[in-house]
Design an enzyme around this catalytic site. Structure first.
Site, PDB file in Angstrom:
ATOM      1  N   ASP A  92      -8.995  -4.076  -6.148  1.00  0.00           N
ATOM      2  CA  ASP A  92      -9.062  -3.625  -5.334  1.00  0.00           C
ATOM      3  C   ASP A  92      -9.505  -1.643  -5.699  1.00  0.00           C
ATOM      4  O   ASP A  92      -8.740  -1.757  -6.436  1.00  0.00           O
ATOM      5  CB  ASP A  92      -7.164  -3.237  -5.402  1.00  0.00           C
TER       6      ASP A  92
ATOM      7  N   SER B  43       0.888  -0.837  -0.230  1.00  0.00           N
ATOM      8  CA  SER B  43      -0.002   0.371  -0.149  1.00  0.00           C
ATOM      9  C   SER B  43       0.750   1.510   0.160  1.00  0.00           C
ATOM     10  O   SER B  43       1.872   1.739  -1.054  1.00  0.00           O
ATOM     11  CB  SER B  43      -1.404  -0.588   1.025  1.00  0.00           C
TER      12      SER B  43
ATOM     13  N   HIS C  44      -7.902  -5.326  -1.281  1.00  0.00           N
ATOM     14  CA  HIS C  44      -6.097  -4.494  -1.120  1.00  0.00           C
ATOM     15  C   HIS C  44      -5.826  -5.020  -0.223  1.00  0.00           C
ATOM     16  O   HIS C  44      -4.467  -5.604   0.168  1.00  0.00           O
ATOM     17  CB  HIS C  44      -6.664  -3.195  -0.434  1.00  0.00           C
TER      18      HIS C  44
END
Length: 734
Positions: free
Chosen positions: A667, A584, A702
């Site tokens: 995502d 991330s 994610h």
């Protein structure tokens, strides 16, 4: 325990900022204006043909080429993007199948993950609710038992919700008397949630269904209904890309349709604001916390539920101005307790009596040299969790603020939970470290007695691994902590071995010791693992966060580079054995430091990263991240963002390490277009012969809710890749 990390809209456990990174013009990215297509340079890999378009933006006088912008389109609705994804996966899988360590890591990760895991129990109506995974189930199940030693009864079984395990139980909360359980369902890893209600006695789901919830807390209002946060339904086809605006708090009454839910709190004149609701244990107050972005600066309103019949959902302002963090701990009667960093960058505890004639804030627990991470009110005590150099410490205070005890923890690790309620001294907490999966413990604060509730049975010896904390000096002289984990025999012999270095560095997120079966497989294979607590996180409070965001973002990269240099200089990692990993916001970190120091790192895993720093604010939750990164449409921020954006700073003509990029087609936190464009640019650039691959998962988002089998498969692929390019020979460890 109420954590300082709130379910604020857009907080994606990733954050970035602005940084001053001087890259010479002759080292510019090959996607800069006027750059021509460059053939792949790895003779062993033929990358898929990727179309380059003549797309240019003129931003503050600079022409920025963006030839792969077409890869931003949603893969589910764009056949040409879907075709590109399929072709990339074919190439990547063909390469990964050649790696000798892939099967070994898959088997080892599966063995290490095959142990019984429990969540921290939640008590309601004399019943205990908790999650359990027997080992290799794709999703944990929700159980209830009457009394502490009652027979467990299965309530929710997400294992049966989908054939491929991609439907997950996200969050859940029993009603105050334990009659119902409110829970949220996550599909394919998306941030969107569907809320459902279960009758605990019968085990049947009620007719109530709430959709378009996102970044929401779950808050019961007695047994009549609940508060939740949602956004307007997106326009057709924009579910996974449209920007998130106009979040509001609603009340859903049991037995009614969502269409008649009452809007409790909203700011239509400030569509960028997000709002979450909590209800105190005694049911007296609903506390609404509002934020503008991911920054820990909130406004707080309180609704007196005892007067709802007369005043409706009247929200009384307690804190205005978005200047500081305010996190509700609990409330009893008219008194509310909060943690705040107002006049205390490492946090303190304050309270206010709203029933007083002239309510005023007063300090209960003052700021200390250690950062308050979370706090809860249990029985007639405050349990306060601190971070001491990124490891947990738990202290007990009287409600007046006098310290009375410390909870003894099992070394360097992370303690979570300490859940409970006023008037009941029973609390539960978990403790984990790099070499110890989470064990669950029960404690009676009145007697001080502690006993295990659920301890994992392991297939390895935790004491065979040494966990130590070291400190290294960054470029500007700042002292930065780093955990180092390896086999005790390796540490005692002073042997240099291939090392995986992990970092995050953003959004005020504290990265603390925890167990990972994937990382343990790396250690079992003979490697070392290091976690650098670089600036931008919250390990040392507000100042540590501020030192790694916006114009200070370069400090994050400098810290991580210094960590890598330290590991090589001290002989912890072998000369050509440094692998790095980040997810991330940490994926952005991987891209930035690889561009800046491609000579230092030998293998890179950049997962679900923010790679285009000039367009990140255009999708889903991306607009919130300007608190850490800055605004691409402001010249002073653009200059900094442009200087370190991974997609825009690939250095043509320089040998790069082996890189594997990972993302997922669903995502909707960091949209996969970031990784798609970055991988395409890597593959087109003349940056040496090592592989630069992208692995694109299907039916995953994610990260949260990812089924166990997908975790094992991805972990094996990534570790095998990193092992190949750092010299970690798993065959000798079988």
């Amino acid at each position: 325990m109420r954590s300082l990390t709130r379910p604020v809209a857009g907080a994606l456990v990733l954050s970035l900022a602005t940084v001053q990174l001087a890259i010479a013009a002759d080292m510019a990215n090959p996607v800069s204006a006027g750059a021509a297509p460059v053939p792949a340079t790895n003779p062993a890999i033929t990358y898929p043909q990727t179309r380059r378009d003549n797309v240019n933006d003129v931003l503050f006088g600079e022409t920025i080429a963006d030839p792969y912008r077409w890869l931003e389109n949603d893969v589910r609705n764009t056949p040409e993007v879907a075709d590109w994804v399929a072709r990339e996966n074919v190439v990547t899988d063909a390469y990964l199948r050649t790696l000798p360590g892939r099967a070994w890591f898959s088997e080892k990760i599966g063995q290490l993950m095959n142990y019984e895991r429990f969540s921290i129990p939640v008590k309601a109506g004399g019943q205990y609710f908790y999650e359990r995974n027997e080992g290799l189930q794709n999703q944990p199940q929700l159980f209830v038992r009457k009394g502490l030693n009652g027979k467990p009864r299965l309530l929710l079984d997400p294992v049966q919700w989908s054939k491929d395990g991609t439907s997950a139980l996200d969050a859940w909360k029993p009603s105050p008397d334990g009659r119902y359980v409110l829970y949220s369902v996550q599909e394919d890893g998306s941030d969107w949630r569907r809320l459902e209600v279960l009758d605990v006695r019968t085990g049947k789901r009620l007719s109530d269904t709430v959709r378009w919830a996102k970044f929401t807390s779950l808050a019961w209002v007695g047994e009549e209904g609940f508060l939740y946060s949602r956004f307007p339904e997106p326009e057709g086809g924009q579910d996974f890309q449209a920007l998130n605006y106009n979040q509001a708090v609603y009340f859903h009454r049991l037995g009614t349709d969502q269409s008649v839910d009452e809007r409790v709190f909203a700011t239509p004149d400030h569509k960028e604001r997000s709002h979450t609701a909590e209800v105190t244990y005694d049911g007296r107050w609903a506390v609404i916390t509002s934020a503008i972005g991911t920054d820990s600066k909130y406004e707080v309103h309180a609704i007196d539920l005892a007067k709802r019949a007369q005043k409706g959902w009247f929200a009384r302002p307690l804190i205005t101005g978005f200047d500081n963090a305010w996190n509700l701990i609990e409330g009893t009667g008219g008194v509310l307790w909060f943690t705040t960093n107002e006049d205390a960058p490492r946090f303190r505890i304050v309270a206010i009596d709203l029933d007083a004639g002239a309510p005023r804030w007063y300090e209960v627990v003052r700021q200390s040299p250690e950062t308050i991470n979370a706090a809860s009110l249990v029985g007639n005590r405050l349990v306060v969790s601190y971070l001491k150099d990124a490891a947990s410490r738990a202290l007990i205070f009287e409600l007046g603020g006098t310290r009375v005890d410390e909870i003894r923890l099992n070394g360097l690790g992370t303690a979570n939970g300490f859940t409970g309620k006023p008037g009941d001294p029973e609390t539960f907490y978990s403790f984990a470290s790099f070499n110890r999966p989470a064990g669950i413990y029960r404690m009676d604060l009145a007697t001080g007695r502690m006993q295990p509730f659920a301890l994992p049975k392991l297939t390895f010896d935790p004491d065979a691994y040494a966990v130590e904390q070291r400190f290294f000096t960054s470029k500007d002289g700042t002292n930065v902590p780093m955990f180092v984990v390896r086999k005790r025999s390796v540490a005692e012999a002073g042997k240099a071995v291939p090392t995986m270095l992990y970092g995050y560095g953003g959004f005020d997120v504290s990265v603390t010791p925890g167990f990972s079966a994937v990382r343990m497989a790396w250690l079992e294979a003979g490697g070392a693992f290091a976690l650098a607590n670089i600036r931008g996180g919250g390990e040392y409070g507000k100042a540590w966060h501020d030192a790694g965001r916006l114009a200070n973002k370069q400090n994050v990269f400098d810290d991580f580079i210094a960590a890598g240099e330290y590991l090589k200089r001290e002989g912890i990692t072998s000369p050509d054995g440094l692998a790095i990993e980040g997810r991330s916001n940490g994926g952005l970190l991987m891209g930035a430091v690889t561009n800046q120091r491609p000579d230092l790192f030998n293998a890179v895993h950049a997962a679900v990263g923010v790679m285009d720093m000039l367009r990140f604010d255009r999708w889903t939750a991306g607009r919130y991240w300007v608190d850490d990164y800055g605004h691409p449409d402001r010249k002073e921020d653009f200059t900094i963002l442009r200087s370190y954006s991974p997609y825009h700073n690939i250095r043509a003509g320089v040998d790069y390490p082996a890189i594997i990029v990972t993302t997922a087609d669903t995502d909707d936190r960091v949209v996969p277009g970031h990784s798609f464009k970055y991988a395409a640019a890597l593959q087109a650039a003349p940056i040496g012969n090592k592989p630069h691959l992208i692995r694109i998962e299907t039916g995953a988002g994610h990260g949260s809710g990812k089924p166990t089998d997908k975790q094992i498969a991805e972990g094996a692929d990534v570790l095998a890749f990193l092992a190949r390019w750092t010299g970690l020979d798993v065959r000798s460890e079988k």
